[in-house]
Write a protein that holds these residues in place. Structure first.
Motif, short mmCIF file in Angstrom:
data_model
loop_
_atom_site.label_atom_id
_atom_site.label_comp_id
_atom_site.label_asym_id
_atom_site.label_seq_id
_atom_site.Cartn_x
_atom_site.Cartn_y
_atom_site.Cartn_z
N ASN A 224 -6.47 15.39 10.23
CA ASN A 224 -7.46 16.44 10.55
C ASN A 224 -8.81 15.87 10.97
OD1 ASN A 224 -7.81 19.25 10.86
ND2 ASN A 224 -9.05 19.33 8.98
N GLU A 251 -4.08 15.57 14.78
CA GLU A 251 -2.70 15.97 15.01
C GLU A 251 -2.51 16.47 16.46
OE1 GLU A 251 -3.56 15.88 10.77
OE2 GLU A 251 -4.58 16.79 12.48
N TYR A 252 -3.52 17.15 16.99
CA TYR A 252 -3.45 17.63 18.38
C TYR A 252 -3.41 16.46 19.35
CZ TYR A 252 -4.71 20.37 22.54
OH TYR A 252 -4.74 20.95 23.78
N LEU A 254 -2.39 13.43 18.65
CA LEU A 254 -1.12 12.73 18.49
C LEU A 254 -0.03 13.42 19.31
CD1 LEU A 254 0.58 10.55 16.99
CD2 LEU A 254 0.95 12.26 15.20
N ASP A 255 0.01 14.74 19.29
CA ASP A 255 1.01 15.48 20.05
C ASP A 255 0.85 15.29 21.55
OD1 ASP A 255 2.08 16.41 17.69
OD2 ASP A 255 0.98 18.32 17.75
N HIS A 256 -0.38 14.99 22.00
CA HIS A 256 -0.65 14.85 23.43
C HIS A 256 -0.79 13.38 23.86
CE1 HIS A 256 -1.55 19.11 22.84
NE2 HIS A 256 -1.44 19.26 24.15
N GLY A 257 -0.31 12.46 23.02
CA GLY A 257 -0.19 11.08 23.43
C GLY A 257 -1.45 10.25 23.37
N ASP A 260 -1.35 6.85 18.24
CA ASP A 260 -0.04 6.32 17.87
C ASP A 260 0.43 6.84 16.52
OD1 ASP A 260 0.28 4.48 20.14
OD2 ASP A 260 -1.40 3.41 19.25
N ARG A 261 -0.50 7.04 15.60
CA ARG A 261 -0.13 7.46 14.24
C ARG A 261 -1.23 8.34 13.66
NH1 ARG A 261 4.77 6.57 12.07
NH2 ARG A 261 3.96 5.90 10.06
#
Length: 310
Positions: A224, A251-252, A254-257, A260-261
């Motif tokens: 977050n 998290e957003y 991460l979902d969009h590349g 990495d973690r």
């Protein structure tokens, strides 16, 4: 009567009156509002035990939990010019610096240290958001360069924990110049073939995100965390549209590349150990060590009831 009123009665009242509770024993979680006992928060690395919200943690406290046995050595950072622009808003720049140093107990917004992480030598850099918003000034640029040079000297990885509101306005263009300087420092590590891992914490914004915070070989973020150049409010006012929920959060991204973690703070140490040893082509980490082989301990002779000979 005066002796009883002036001495005896106050003495009795002080013995039986309720003692005041110190204010720093409890911390309120900014996310769920739960009141948390300060030892509970410290033992949990400043993570809320109720909602798992990651609260701010100083670089020094983070490094004590990160390094083996909590042991590390500070790396000397060259001192920049104290007040190059003689800047003044509501307060003079030196006055703001002294106030921040008194509040945090640190010299500047960035701490550079070296030590062992899972028996792997590393140089770590931590930004302190409580020091003038972790703003990037000349000292921060000097710190990143000093950390990169020390990592090259030791031939070891460099790990950076970012937390900043952007450039330091009191240093003007000199602050913005730290963006290319820090980029050069990262390139020095890449030329030396050394890993550069970035851990983005809440918040990482502005010129920090536009430079060294997004140049890591591995990009890790805490849950977050706000990671952006311009904040959501500024973007909404500019484009006059409502942004998606969770926009610019870890998290957003991460979902969009972009990352990495996304790793929980309590699991970050183990993850860094595995990643760094893998990138340095070292054997897998040993999580528990057995005592060295040796002769089996001899059993003690059973006690006897016979008295000792005189």
């Amino acid at each position: 009567m005066n002796w009883i009123s002036n001495y005896v009665r106050p003495k009795i009242n002080s013995l039986f009156s309720r003692r005041e509770m110190p204010e720093n024993l409890w911390t309120k979680c900014p996310e769920c509002g739960t009141m948390l006992f300060h030892r509970e928060v410290t033992d949990n690395l400043n993570v809320c035990t109720n909602c798992d919200h990651h609260m701010a943690i100083t670089p020094r406290d983070r490094f004590e939990a990160l390094f083996d046995l909590g042991a590390f050595t500070e790396v000397k950072v060259p001192e920049p010019i104290a007040d190059p622009l003689h800047f003044r808003d509501q307060k003079k720049y030196p006055d703001r610096m002294r106030a921040a140093q008194k509040t945090t107990g640190e010299k500047e917004a960035m701490l550079v240290v070296e030590g062992e992480l899972g028996k792997t030598r590393i140089v770590a850099v931590g930004q302190d958001f409580s020091f003038m918003g972790g703003s990037m000034g000349m000292y921060v640029g000097n710190a990143i360069l000093a950390a990169a040079q020390r990592a090259i000297e030791l031939h070891c990885p460099m790990v950076l924990f970012s937390a900043a509101g952007g450039a330091r306005m009191q240093e003007g263009i000199l602050s913005l110049m730290q963006m290319p300087r820090s980029t050069v420092a990262v390139q020095m590590l890449k030329d030396a073939g050394l890993p550069y891992v970035v851990v983005l914490t809440h918040p990482t914004t502005g010129g920090v995100t536009a430079s060294y915070a997004m140049l890591g070989d591995v990009q890790i973020a805490e849950p977050n965390s706000l990671i952006c150049f311009a904040g959501p409010r500024v973007i909404e006012q500019t484009i006059r549209e409502t942004l998606p929920e969770g926009f610019q959060r870890a998290e957003y991204l991460l979902d969009h590349g972009m990352l990495d973690r996304v790793t929980h703070r309590k699991k970050l140490r183990e993850e860094l150990i595995v990643i760094l040893r893998m990138m340095m082509r070292l054997p897998p980490p040993i999580w528990g060590e057995l005592p060295p082989p040796g002769p089996a301990p001899t059993e003690a002779a059973p006690p006897t009831d016979q008295p000792a000979a005189e």
